[in-house]
Design a protein around this motif. Structure first.
Motif, PDB file in Angstrom:
ATOM      1  N   LYS A   1       0.826  -1.199   0.000  1.00  0.00           N
ATOM      2  CA  LYS A   1       0.000   0.000   0.000  1.00  0.00           C
ATOM      3  C   LYS A   1       0.864   1.253   0.000  1.00  0.00           C
ATOM      4  O   LYS A   1       0.587   2.231  -0.710  1.00  0.00           O
ATOM      5  N   LYS A   2       1.956   1.242   0.780  1.00  0.00           N
ATOM      6  CA  LYS A   2       2.851   2.405   0.816  1.00  0.00           C
ATOM      7  C   LYS A   2       3.525   2.618  -0.530  1.00  0.00           C
ATOM      8  O   LYS A   2       3.750   3.747  -0.960  1.00  0.00           O
ATOM      9  N   ARG A   3       3.869   1.545  -1.198  1.00  0.00           N
ATOM     10  CA  ARG A   3       4.476   1.688  -2.528  1.00  0.00           C
ATOM     11  C   ARG A   3       3.505   2.308  -3.516  1.00  0.00           C
ATOM     12  O   ARG A   3       3.875   3.120  -4.352  1.00  0.00           O
ATOM     13  N   MET A   4       2.254   1.934  -3.418  1.00  0.00           N
ATOM     14  CA  MET A   4       1.267   2.500  -4.331  1.00  0.00           C
ATOM     15  C   MET A   4       1.027   3.976  -4.065  1.00  0.00           C
ATOM     16  O   MET A   4       0.665   4.746  -4.945  1.00  0.00           O
ATOM     17  N   GLN A   5       1.207   4.380  -2.815  1.00  0.00           N
ATOM     18  CA  GLN A   5       0.911   5.761  -2.444  1.00  0.00           C
ATOM     19  C   GLN A   5       1.964   6.747  -2.922  1.00  0.00           C
ATOM     20  O   GLN A   5       1.833   7.942  -2.665  1.00  0.00           O
ATOM     21  N   GLN A   6       2.979   6.273  -3.575  1.00  0.00           N
ATOM     22  CA  GLN A   6       3.977   7.198  -4.114  1.00  0.00           C
ATOM     23  C   GLN A   6       3.428   7.982  -5.300  1.00  0.00           C
ATOM     24  O   GLN A   6       3.966   9.031  -5.650  1.00  0.00           O
ATOM     25  N   TYR A   7       2.388   7.500  -5.922  1.00  0.00           N
ATOM     26  CA  TYR A   7       1.718   8.267  -6.954  1.00  0.00           C
ATOM     27  C   TYR A   7       0.763   9.254  -6.281  1.00  0.00           C
ATOM     28  O   TYR A   7       0.000   8.889  -5.390  1.00  0.00           O
ATOM     29  N   LYS A   8       0.789  10.440  -6.742  1.00  0.00           N
ATOM     30  CA  LYS A   8      -0.014  11.485  -6.102  1.00  0.00           C
ATOM     31  C   LYS A   8      -1.505  11.189  -6.177  1.00  0.00           C
ATOM     32  O   LYS A   8      -2.236  11.318  -5.197  1.00  0.00           O
ATOM     33  N   ALA A   9      -1.966  10.790  -7.357  1.00  0.00           N
ATOM     34  CA  ALA A   9      -3.385  10.505  -7.523  1.00  0.00           C
ATOM     35  C   ALA A   9      -3.799   9.344  -6.638  1.00  0.00           C
ATOM     36  O   ALA A   9      -4.871   9.374  -5.998  1.00  0.00           O
ATOM     37  N   THR A  10      -2.965   8.315  -6.577  1.00  0.00           N
ATOM     38  CA  THR A  10      -3.282   7.155  -5.742  1.00  0.00           C
ATOM     39  C   THR A  10      -3.325   7.552  -4.276  1.00  0.00           C
ATOM     40  O   THR A  10      -4.237   7.153  -3.532  1.00  0.00           O
ATOM     41  N   ARG A  11      -2.361   8.342  -3.853  1.00  0.00           N
ATOM     42  CA  ARG A  11      -2.304   8.754  -2.451  1.00  0.00           C
ATOM     43  C   ARG A  11      -3.521   9.585  -2.058  1.00  0.00           C
ATOM     44  O   ARG A  11      -4.127   9.392  -1.000  1.00  0.00           O
ATOM     45  N   GLN A  12      -3.876  10.504  -2.914  1.00  0.00           N
ATOM     46  CA  GLN A  12      -5.021  11.350  -2.599  1.00  0.00           C
ATOM     47  C   GLN A  12      -6.312  10.548  -2.547  1.00  0.00           C
ATOM     48  O   GLN A  12      -7.169  10.769  -1.673  1.00  0.00           O
ATOM     49  N   ALA A  13      -6.502   9.597  -3.477  1.00  0.00           N
ATOM     50  CA  ALA A  13      -7.729   8.797  -3.487  1.00  0.00           C
ATOM     51  C   ALA A  13      -7.827   7.920  -2.249  1.00  0.00           C
ATOM     52  O   ALA A  13      -8.898   7.810  -1.624  1.00  0.00           O
ATOM     53  N   ILE A  14      -6.698   7.290  -1.890  1.00  0.00           N
ATOM     54  CA  ILE A  14      -6.718   6.415  -0.713  1.00  0.00           C
ATOM     55  C   ILE A  14      -7.000   7.211   0.557  1.00  0.00           C
ATOM     56  O   ILE A  14      -7.776   6.792   1.426  1.00  0.00           O
ATOM     57  N   GLN A  15      -6.348   8.388   0.665  1.00  0.00           N
ATOM     58  CA  GLN A  15      -6.598   9.225   1.843  1.00  0.00           C
ATOM     59  C   GLN A  15      -8.054   9.659   1.914  1.00  0.00           C
ATOM     60  O   GLN A  15      -8.662   9.670   2.988  1.00  0.00           O
TER      61      GLN A  15
END
Length: 323
Positions: A218-232
């Protein structure tokens, strides 16, 4: 002024008596004149080598035949003749007499590579069989020529410059270290200092991954800005079906770099199928249930499990994209 009778007498004297030296008249002599006399005088030139290196000398030889007074002939200095002086450095080597033949040898060094031939050499001589009229006193004086000889001076070969080893300019404190320094000199200590920190970091990452593989991915995926914002957005808020769909549309628009805000759920699934065909069914089922919740009873509009399912769907899709 000489009369016709005196000229006739002088001519008779010039012919001389048998066994006496040839007397050559002074009047009418060409300049320069080397004292040669004869009736059928020939000259044969030769030169070796014809192809030579820069500053190499040529052996130039002149053989004169038909001279009746070879001992009275002066060997010419080729360095005094303009045609030779301009193109060569001239040196007289030898002079030889055999019967009525003269053999002159010279050493010629071309002054440049532009010199392409040894010039013509002209030998004037006196022919005692010719009369000397009063109005044409030079008539008995004739010339014979040694033809020009072509030569070729080769291109100079420039040797490669020698390789000179330059000593390293090592400071004195490096050549002769004085005292102890704060850092160790042993090689093994440096190896430990370099390897140990990176090994600790690698072990920590491996331990974290082994302990919580899902959290690590999950942390690796959150390196993308769009992915991080959606998950948050999905994890921090209890969103309705409308808000979850809006969050997914925004994420997909940024991640796929295409506008999905006006697309239907089926159109979104088609775009996802182009990237990850085997995950398109999961996206289709989830979006279909969101549509049913959006247009169904109001009590069904908020389910916390949908946010978790959306997060897991995003993580699975990012893992597939990164492979």
């Amino acid at each position: 002024m000489l009369t016709t009778g005196s000229l006739a007498l002088l001519t008779c004297l010039c012919l001389g008596q048998p066994g006496e030296p040839v007397k050559i008249p002074i009047i009418g002599q060409p300049d320069p004149f080397y004292g040669a006399a004869g009736s059928t005088v020939t000259i044969m030139p030769s030169a070796e080598p014809a192809e030579l290196e820069p500053n190499q000398a040529i052996r130039y030889r002149l053989v004169i035949d038909g001279i009746i007074n070879p001992s009275d002939v002066t060997q010419p200095d080729l360095g005094m003749i303009a045609a030779f002086q301009e193109s060569f450095t001239c040196k007289t080597i030898s002079s030889a007499i055999a019967n009525q033949q003269l053999a002159w040898e010279y050493e010629l060094i071309p002054r440049s590579r532009q010199v392409q031939a040894i010039p013509v050499f002209t030998l004037p001589y006196y022919d005692p069989k010719r009369p000397q009229p009063e109005d044409f006193p030079s008539f008995p004086f004739r010339t014979v020529q040694a033809k020009a000889i072509p030569i070729q001076v080769r291109e100079p070969v420039t040797p490669a410059p020698p390789i000179v080893e330059q000593p390293l300019d090592i400071p004195a404190h490096v050549r002769n270290p004085v005292g102890k320094t704060w850092f160790p000199q042993e090689t093994w200590v440096w190896v430990v200092w370099l390897v140990l920190p990176s090994s600790i970091v690698a072990l920590h990452i491996a331990w974290q991954y082994a302990r919580r593989p899902d959290s690590y991915r999950k942390k690796r995926m959150q390196q993308y800005k769009a992915t991080r914002q959606a998950i948050q957005q999905l994890e921090r808020h209890n969103l309705t079906a409308h808000e979850i769909l809006a969050t997914l549309r925004t994420y997909l628009s940024q991640r796929l770099q295409c506008d999905t805000s006006s697309m239907t759920s089926k159109e979104i699934v088609q775009v996802i199928a182009e990237r990850t065909p085997h995950l398109s069914d999961r996206w289709g089922d989830f979006l279909q249930r969101l549509d049913e919740a959006r247009f169904g009873p109001a009590t069904n509009h908020s389910q916390p499990t949908w946010c978790q399912q959306a997060v897991q769907l995003i993580i699975s899709w990012e893992q597939e994209l990164s492979q």
